[in-house]
Design a protein around this motif. Structure first.
Motif, short mmCIF file in Angstrom:
data_model
loop_
_atom_site.label_atom_id
_atom_site.label_comp_id
_atom_site.label_asym_id
_atom_site.label_seq_id
_atom_site.Cartn_x
_atom_site.Cartn_y
_atom_site.Cartn_z
N SER A 1 -20.80 -0.67 19.34
CA SER A 1 -20.15 0.06 18.15
C SER A 1 -18.68 -0.56 17.95
CB SER A 1 -20.25 1.43 18.44
OG SER A 1 -19.36 2.30 17.32
N ARG A 2 -18.49 -1.03 16.65
CA ARG A 2 -17.06 -1.43 16.51
C ARG A 2 -16.02 -0.29 16.18
NH1 ARG A 2 -17.08 -6.88 14.83
NH2 ARG A 2 -19.03 -7.70 13.84
N ARG A 3 -16.48 0.93 16.19
CA ARG A 3 -15.59 2.06 15.95
C ARG A 3 -16.38 3.25 16.30
NH1 ARG A 3 -17.85 3.95 11.08
NH2 ARG A 3 -18.09 2.51 9.50
N GLU A 4 -15.48 4.29 16.40
CA GLU A 4 -16.06 5.69 16.59
C GLU A 4 -16.86 6.00 15.29
OE1 GLU A 4 -13.10 8.22 18.31
OE2 GLU A 4 -14.30 9.95 17.41
N GLN A 5 -18.11 6.58 15.64
CA GLN A 5 -19.08 6.73 14.50
C GLN A 5 -19.99 7.72 14.76
OE1 GLN A 5 -21.22 3.42 12.93
NE2 GLN A 5 -20.60 2.10 14.82
N GLN A 6 -20.75 8.38 13.66
CA GLN A 6 -22.07 9.09 13.85
C GLN A 6 -23.07 8.39 13.28
OE1 GLN A 6 -22.19 12.95 14.33
NE2 GLN A 6 -20.53 13.33 15.46
N VAL A 7 -24.24 8.27 13.65
CA VAL A 7 -25.37 7.76 13.04
C VAL A 7 -26.55 8.79 12.72
CG1 VAL A 7 -27.20 5.80 12.85
CG2 VAL A 7 -24.58 5.29 13.77
N LYS A 8 -26.93 8.77 11.72
CA LYS A 8 -28.07 9.92 11.37
C LYS A 8 -29.48 9.21 11.85
CE LYS A 8 -28.82 13.58 8.29
NZ LYS A 8 -29.03 14.42 9.16
N VAL A 9 -30.01 9.69 12.68
CA VAL A 9 -31.45 9.44 13.12
C VAL A 9 -32.52 10.49 13.24
CG1 VAL A 9 -32.82 8.25 15.14
CG2 VAL A 9 -30.38 7.54 14.76
N GLY A 10 -33.16 10.56 11.87
CA GLY A 10 -34.01 11.80 11.73
C GLY A 10 -32.94 12.98 11.50
N ARG A 11 -33.28 14.05 12.22
CA ARG A 11 -32.30 15.20 12.22
C ARG A 11 -31.35 15.19 13.26
NH1 ARG A 11 -35.13 19.91 10.17
NH2 ARG A 11 -37.14 19.48 9.38
N VAL A 12 -31.13 14.08 14.07
CA VAL A 12 -30.29 13.96 15.14
C VAL A 12 -28.90 13.15 14.72
CG1 VAL A 12 -29.90 13.28 17.45
CG2 VAL A 12 -32.12 14.17 16.67
N ASN A 13 -27.93 13.74 14.85
CA ASN A 13 -26.71 12.75 14.61
C ASN A 13 -26.33 12.21 16.07
OD1 ASN A 13 -25.78 13.04 12.17
ND2 ASN A 13 -25.30 14.98 12.08
N VAL A 14 -26.14 10.81 16.00
CA VAL A 14 -26.08 10.27 17.45
C VAL A 14 -24.45 9.87 17.23
CG1 VAL A 14 -26.70 8.33 18.66
CG2 VAL A 14 -28.20 9.48 17.21
N PRO A 15 -23.82 10.22 18.19
CA PRO A 15 -22.31 9.75 18.31
C PRO A 15 -22.13 8.68 19.06
CG PRO A 15 -22.57 11.53 20.05
CD PRO A 15 -24.07 11.20 19.29
N PHE A 16 -20.90 7.55 18.53
CA PHE A 16 -20.92 6.52 19.02
C PHE A 16 -19.39 6.34 19.38
CE2 PHE A 16 -24.83 5.31 17.32
CZ PHE A 16 -25.45 4.31 18.37
#
Ligand code: AVI
Length: 329
Positions: free
Chosen positions: A260-275
């Motif tokens: 991950s190039r930066r702090e971010q959240q990715v939506k995978v289905g109903r889950v928000n995955v933090p990076f």
């Protein structure tokens, strides 16, 4: 006339329906550290990108293996003997197979096993033209699961499982031993395994192979995220992740990550995955072996190395394995 049997039905869960795919991805991204299975690389675009990787000047594996087959095909075919049923795991474009088939004496049948129907169909079509007398029995299935091989048109002297490309290196040692053990069952008492295994060498050469200058490997790695966006509706921003492949000398393997190039959240289905910034998803291992490492791995599966073909620089090896009990005879 070639005799091509209809495709077998596969019941694989290595490539699950998209509802399960979501579950696989959520589980992998919920793990610490995050990981995703490398079979996710191979959608249509991923398979095409892999073919392009094989043509990159830094990716020595394919070139070395083809050169080995070119030089030793007759000797290899001699070691396998006549009246062989040849079963190929993950048949791909079957380029190396042709070289082998050209030298095999009276092969009984060729069974390419491939998870994706379209590449399987194409390779069978090409082989049927090149070897019109050879019975072809394609099987659309996941080779990592137990296979139900089609009944051969006549009794073979032995079944030889062909597993080129050092794909075995994409399995960690434990899974590789389990896969070899499964292959040992499938080949029967008199059978053998002809397998490509990439060798340990200058780490700079290995790292270059997984970081080609044209960026094809990076594109291949990032394509996994594009595939997930399309198939499970996640919202990975591809430019917010980077490909990273480095050689871990202790483990003797290339470890590939999406970082991950930066702090971010990715939506995978109903889950928000933090990076976090620089947080990595582990996506592939490519294990490299010394000849001793590989012999030890095969021994764990009840197999023994009967022959080894390698190039003068010891870049790559093609090895013929038999049951350990048979090698003593
Ligand atoms: C298919 N497999 C043997 C390749 C390898 O070298 O591990 C896959 C690959 N990944 C990145 N480049 C090639």
């Amino acid at each position: 006339m070639s005799s091509v049997q209809p495709f077998g039905l596969s019941d694989d869960d290595r490539r699950p329906p998209s509802s399960d795919l979501l579950e696989v991805v959520q589980r992998g991204l919920g793990a610490r550290p995050k990981r995703l299975p490398s079979w996710l690389f191979y959608d249509e675009r991923g398979s095409a990108l892999f073919e392009r990787i094989c043509e990159q000047p830094e990716y020595y594996l394919t070139r070395c293996e083809i050169a080995l087959m070119d030089e030793h095909a007759a000797d290899i075919a001699g070691a396998l003997g006549s009246d062989v049923r040849l079963v190929e795991y993950g048949s791909g474009n079957a380029h190396k197979t042709r070289m082998l088939l050209e030298h095999l004496r009276a092969p009984v049948t060729y069974v390419p096993v491939e998870i994706s129907p379209e590449p399987l169909r194409q390779s069978v079509e090409r082989l049927a033209t090149a070897f019109p007398q050879l019975p072809l029995q394609p099987l659309c299935a996941d080779f990592s699961k137990p296979l139900r091989l089609p009944i051969p048109p006549r009794a073979p002297r032995r079944t030889v499982l062909y597993f080129p490309g050092s794909t075995i290196g994409n399995f960690d040692n434990r899974s590789a031993a389990a896969l070899l053990r499964k292959m040992r069952n499938e080949m029967g008492d008199a059978g053998g395994i002809l397998i490509g295994a990439d060798l340990k060498k200058d780490p700079a050469l290995i790292e270059a192979a997984y970081n080609d200058r044209a960026g094809v490997t990076a594109e291949f790695t990032l394509n996994m995220l594009a595939r997930l966006n399309r198939e499970i509706g996640s919202n990975f921003e591809l430019s917010a992740f980077a490909h990273r492949s480095h050689y871990n000398p202790m483990a003797g393997r290339i470890e590939t990550h999406l970082v991950s190039r930066r702090e971010q959240q990715v939506k995978v289905g109903r889950v928000n995955v933090p990076f976090r910034t620089d947080e990595a998803i582990q996506v592939e291992y490519s294990c490299k072996y010394s000849l001793e490492d590989f012999a030890a791995l095969t021994a764990r599966a009840g197999l023994a190395v009967q022959r080894v073909w390698t190039d003068p620089q010891r870049m790559f090896s093609v090895q013929y394995l038999v049951r350990a009990s048979m090698s003593a005879r």
